[in-house]
Design an enzyme around this catalytic site. Structure first.
Site: not given
Ligand code: BDR
Ligand code: CA
Length: 308
Positions: A37, A237
């Site tokens: 991220n 998620h």
């Molecule tokens: C995943 O991508 C990241 O942006 C989130 O933390 C999650 O793990 C979702 O696609």
């Molecule tokens: Ca993540």
């Protein structure tokens, strides 16, 4: 039960930490950080910030690999902001990261453990793949890998691919081929686990330091999901993977063969799930297809309410 979180915090990774640490029946033996991220130095900082907020500075945080195995790093500032954890004003972490490299720490903790350990990766699988390749003996001490990543259906970063797998598809391929029990908690599951404004209001009313922190995270995180999908708050998620470890079966799965596309022009990072068994390949993952959304949200809200 011992667990290791390998992650790239990230708003939903942060919520996953808050969920797991509210449950002392799970012992978090380490948080190992990957880049995803946000760049690695930010994800390490963000993990430490979350631990500071909940007063769990005892959990070791380790720095992992700074980039995918073979590719340049792609981050997600449009979702998580420039810091990877935009929204709240973060406290200054009081404990530094450990000196040991995350891949080494992962391997050592697994090899030294007298019981099996569950891995919960919620970012690109770079560290987990490196650990499996460099220390193949760890496989026998892994209880299972419950990962957030992939999709049977549509992706979120391309029409084909989910972010965590897309960032480091080669690492994901290593993990899916490792012969370790895998539960894949992908977008088919997490897009059913939406938080609504009324859930955010419940969290706001808790009125504690931790709930305020969670609220400010979710308010920032919701902007992207409101804009793209029209969702009120959106899917947390990574907390769905933790929920499956806390309440096995909350995610409904089907065993199937999953291959990771590493070379497709349009399909890089796709988790090709053999739903109908047409390849004849042996199943290598329990693939999540659905989640009990109300039970998940209740678990999350109870966890946040448990912090005083
Ligand atoms: C995943 O991508 C990241 O942006 C989130 O933390 C999650 O793990 C979702 O696609
Ligand atoms: Ca993540």
């Amino acid at each position: 039960m011992k667990v290791i979180l390998d992650m790239d915090p990230g708003h939903d990774d942060a919520l996953a930490i808050l969920l797991v640490l509210a449950h002392p029946e799970l012992e978090v033996v380490a948080i190992t950080c990957c880049a995803g991220n946000a760049p690695l130095h930010r994800t390490v900082m963000n993990a430490r910030v979350v631990l500071e907020v909940v007063g769990h500075q005892d959990v070791p945080v380790a720095k992992g690999l700074p980039a995918p195995l073979l590719r340049p790093l792609q981050t997600a500032p449009e979702v998580h902001g420039a810091t990877g954890l935009d929204g709240p004003v973060p406290p200054e972490p009081s404990v530094p990261p450990v000196g040991e490299h995350a891949v080494r720490l992962l391997a050592r903790l697994l090899l030294e453990s007298d019981e099996t350990v569950t891995l919960i990766p919620t970012g690109p699988l770079t560290n987990i793949a490196a650990a499996l390749r460099m220390h193949p003996r760890i496989s026998s001490n892994i209880e299972r890998i419950v990962l957030m990543g992939g999709a049977v259906g549509e992706g979120n970063v391309t029409p084909s691919a989910e972010f965590n797998i897309w960032v480091d598809p080669e690492a994901a391929a290593v993990v899916f081929e490792a012969g370790v029990p895998i539960t894949m908690v992908g977008l088919d599951v997490t897009h059913q686990a939406l938080l609504y404004d009324r859930d955010l209001e419940c969290i706001r009313r808790m009125g504690t330091r931790v709930s305020t922190f969670a609220c400010e995270l979710l308010e920032f995180y919701s902007r992207f999901h409101r804009g793209r999908y029209g969702w009120e708050v959106g899917p947390v998620h990574d907390a769905c993977a933790v929920a499956e470890v806390l309440r096995p079966g909350i995610v409904q799965t089907r065993d199937m063969y999953v291959a990771v596309e590493t070379s497709g022009v349009h399909t890089r990072g796709r988790t090709v799930c053999d739903v109908l068994g047409v390849t004849g390949e042996r199943a290598n993952a329990a693939v999540g297809l659905a989640i009990d959304r109300d039970a998940f949200v209740e678990l999350l809200l109870e966890a946040l309410a448990s912090y005083r």
